[in-house]
Design an enzyme around this catalytic site. Structure first.
Site, mmCIF file in Angstrom:
data_model
loop_
_atom_site.group_PDB
_atom_site.id
_atom_site.type_symbol
_atom_site.label_atom_id
_atom_site.label_comp_id
_atom_site.label_asym_id
_atom_site.label_seq_id
_atom_site.Cartn_x
_atom_site.Cartn_y
_atom_site.Cartn_z
ATOM 1 N N SER A 143 0.843 -1.189 0.000
ATOM 2 C CA SER A 143 0.000 0.000 0.000
ATOM 3 C C SER A 143 0.879 1.240 0.000
ATOM 4 O O SER A 143 2.000 1.221 0.515
ATOM 5 C CB SER A 143 -0.890 0.008 1.248
ATOM 6 O OG SER A 143 -1.600 1.227 1.372
ATOM 7 N N TYR A 156 -1.615 -0.230 10.661
ATOM 8 C CA TYR A 156 -1.803 -0.694 9.282
ATOM 9 C C TYR A 156 -0.614 -0.294 8.419
ATOM 10 O O TYR A 156 -0.073 -1.102 7.652
ATOM 11 C CB TYR A 156 -3.093 -0.109 8.711
ATOM 12 C CG TYR A 156 -3.319 -0.459 7.256
ATOM 13 C CD1 TYR A 156 -3.620 -1.768 6.884
ATOM 14 C CD2 TYR A 156 -3.218 0.514 6.252
ATOM 15 C CE1 TYR A 156 -3.820 -2.092 5.544
ATOM 16 C CE2 TYR A 156 -3.416 0.193 4.924
ATOM 17 C CZ TYR A 156 -3.717 -1.109 4.580
ATOM 18 O OH TYR A 156 -3.905 -1.433 3.257
#
Length: 263
Positions: A143, A156
């Site tokens: 990501s 995250y």
């Protein structure tokens, strides 16, 4: 789409929805035999049926990649059935947007367990066979959050930063082995991911106009396999921001403060 040669065996984790599902559909259209892995049996059956209705070939197995025993068993059965795995797309993962002081440690452990330990377990399961055949490709879906952390995403972002670091180190480990490593760093994608990460919908609503369609990201993944691309940052302008952030983090945090606080 240009066909993939020799009907490669492509294993995709997190294949029941989102980018994993769309990637499986595109690979199947290209002539690959897709092996679908996820926890939800009914959704997997639906994706497999969609592939077969379009004339493609697939197989599906349920697996919790946070369970090392399940991972070893499922991948062993895949290799026994097909004789090889040509490409592994590590797409399974989840996020939860909470401040570190608000997040319980069990959620932290689960996020690392799925997003990085499970990814490593799947990778280890295919590497011996890929190294023996002197060919193969590992595609890790990380990501942009692994390059630019924002508020309420420290954990995250840490998991995705770990995926990027693992991919870079793995690439060096596999030098001259014939096995290549690709890491894909997308920004927000219009998928069920946000149902868990952002249950009140505040962040998703704020970034709706910037969200990418999962079919767009899937097409980039398929192309990366064809070209053996080292790394992809999506969309391009977020990739540019991540490079600037590496050079001038304080400047980016100052200028982009409003966007980094959307969560």
């Amino acid at each position: 789409m240009m066909s993939l040669s020799d009907n490669p065996i492509i294993v995709i984790t997190g294949a029941s929805s989102g980018v994993g599902k769309e990637t499986a559909l595109l690979f199947a259209r290209s002539g690959a035999i897709t092996v679908l892995l996820a926890r939800n049996r009914e959704r997997l059956k639906s994706v497999a049926a969609a592939i077969e209705q379009r004339g493609g070939r697939s197989a599906a197995s349920t697996v919790d990649i946070n369970d090392a025993g399940q991972v070893a068993s499922v991948f062993g059965k895949i290799i026994a059935r097909f004789g090889k795995i040509d490409v592994l797309v590590n797409c399974a993962g989840f996020g939860m947007f909470e401040r570190v002081d608000e997040m319980d440690l069990e959620t932290v452990r689960k996020m690392f367990g799925v997003n990085i330990v499970g990814l490593i377990a799947c990778t280890k399961a295919v590497l011996p066979q890929m190294i023996r055949q002197h060919s193969g490709q590992i595609v890790n879906i990380a990501s942009i959050a692994g390059k630019i952390a924002t508020t309420r995403s420290a954990v995250y972002s840490a998991t995705k930063h770990a995926v990027i670091g693992f991919s870079d180190g793995l690439r060096l480990d596999l030098k001259n082995s014939g096995v290549t490593v690709t890491v894909v760093n997308p920004g927000p994608i219009r998928t069920p991911f946000f149902k868990t990460a952002d249950p009140d919908g505040h962040y998703a609503a704020s970034v709706e106009r910037f969200m990418m369609d999962p079919t767009f990201v899937a097409a980039k993944v398929v192309r990366a396999v064809r070209t053996k691309k080292r790394e992809i940052n999506l969309p391009w302008y977020m990739g540019a921001c991540s490079r600037l952030y590496q050079l001038c983090p304080r400047l980016v945090e100052h200028l982009g403060g409003r966007w980094m606080d959307l969560k």
